[in-house]
Motif scaffolding. Sequence first.
Motif, PDB file in Angstrom:
ATOM      1  N   THR A  31       0.859  -1.220  -0.016  1.00 42.44           N
ATOM      2  CA  THR A  31       0.060  -0.183  -0.065  1.00 42.44           C
ATOM      3  C   THR A  31       1.034   1.243   0.127  1.00 42.44           C
ATOM      4  OG1 THR A  31      -1.568  -1.225   1.225  1.00 42.44           O
ATOM      5  CG2 THR A  31      -1.742   1.168   1.084  1.00 42.44           C
ATOM      6  N   LEU A  34       2.504   1.523  -3.384  1.00 47.93           N
ATOM      7  CA  LEU A  34       1.290   2.269  -4.398  1.00 47.93           C
ATOM      8  C   LEU A  34       0.888   3.704  -4.303  1.00 47.93           C
ATOM      9  CD1 LEU A  34      -1.209  -0.707  -4.585  1.00 47.93           C
ATOM     10  CD2 LEU A  34       0.267  -0.087  -6.356  1.00 47.93           C
ATOM     11  N   ILE A  38       2.548   5.614  -7.443  1.00 47.93           N
ATOM     12  CA  ILE A  38       1.726   5.404  -8.232  1.00 47.93           C
ATOM     13  C   ILE A  38       0.678   6.334  -8.164  1.00 47.93           C
ATOM     14  CG2 ILE A  38      -0.255   4.023  -9.205  1.00 47.93           C
ATOM     15  CD1 ILE A  38       2.544   2.745  -9.875  1.00 47.93           C
TER      16      ILE A  38
END
Length: 425
Positions: A31, A34, A38
């Motif tokens: 997590t 990301l 991202i």
Amino acid sequence: MFSNSSQSPLSKNLHRLFLLRNIVIAAQCVTFALAHWILEMELPWAPMVGVAVMLAVLNLATWVRLRRKLPVSSIEFFVQLLVDVFALSALLYFSGGSTNPFISLYLLPLTIAAAALPWAYTWIMAAITISCYTLLLFYYVPLPHDHEEHNSEFNLHVSGMWLAFVLSTVLIAWFVVKMGISIRERDKDLALAREQALRNEQIIALGTLAAGAAHELGTPLATMAVVTGELQNEYTENNEFQSNIRILRDQIAHCKRTLTQLLADAGQARAEDGSGQAVDHFLRQVLDKWQLMRPSVQFTYRGSGVQPAPQILNTQLLSQSILNLLNNAADASLKHIEIEVNWNYQELHLKILDDGEGLTGEAVQRAGQPFFTSKAPGQGFGIGLFLANANIERFGGSVRLTNREGGACTQVILPLIRQSTQSTI
């Protein structure tokens, strides 16, 4: 890695918590990656990564602790869950607080506590998780999103999430605790049923062996009776020899009567079909028989109760069970035995007080188990108390052995026959 059939349930649950925490740490790392690379979210990554590292260190310590195979207590397991709750609270504080979609992860440690720990720990965990959630409504580092345009609607949404969490927490704590209690009660009933079935099998085995022994002893006793009779007729002029032969023949006759009674009792009708007798007369008959068996034992008897005395089932099994308890007290007693009896219309209470050395810790724990005896080798087989306890429980009563000042106390409670109430003038 840690699987062991001899581990306690809490040890196995701590092992499962260790594995679950590994999954959680891995999910946190994914997590974080990301969100950082991202989604390109600007969050206080240093303290958040520090919390994840702290959890990893704790799990490493838990792994070392599990390898030592020490017993796990409820408080230790609860503290492990508390660490997970506070770590989750810290991560949520740095990532939006109650607005974080992972806020419902609070339900995970609560569910684990409800399934694995007593109800008191579950409600404490429920109070802690609700408190942490409530604090995160007001104190947190906001997520990098703009909600000013629909601030009121968003606040209402967050409040609804909080209310749903509180309701879910209470429901999980209530129903899972109730289910856990029901499961534990069922396991306890199953254990008692298995114990009762095992004891019945042991009683049947003992009865079968006793009947076989009675048949096998019948022939040699009959042979001994014939031989002693011939010797008595052959040496009539020797008075001392005749006296010894008479004693021997009396003992042989007593053994044959005992075996005959044993075989007759083996085919006795069910206890529920036994005849009733006044409880005071029943006790007097038992004590008279016991006095004939143990004439050297000194005892005092005190009996009291309602009059006319209610009735008790008069069966050979019940009287023999009481005789076994009296014999055990006589074997343990040094000088004197006290027998105290009182009754009402529902129950008979019998106390046998000896002045022996009392019961050892092992005897208190194992009294009534088959083939356990605290007597010297060769002086007992450990089945008298076992059979007495089993038979008295079969009649709906109970036997309890306790220590007292100056000896031991055997307490017997037996139900009496309930008779219809009749008006008397």
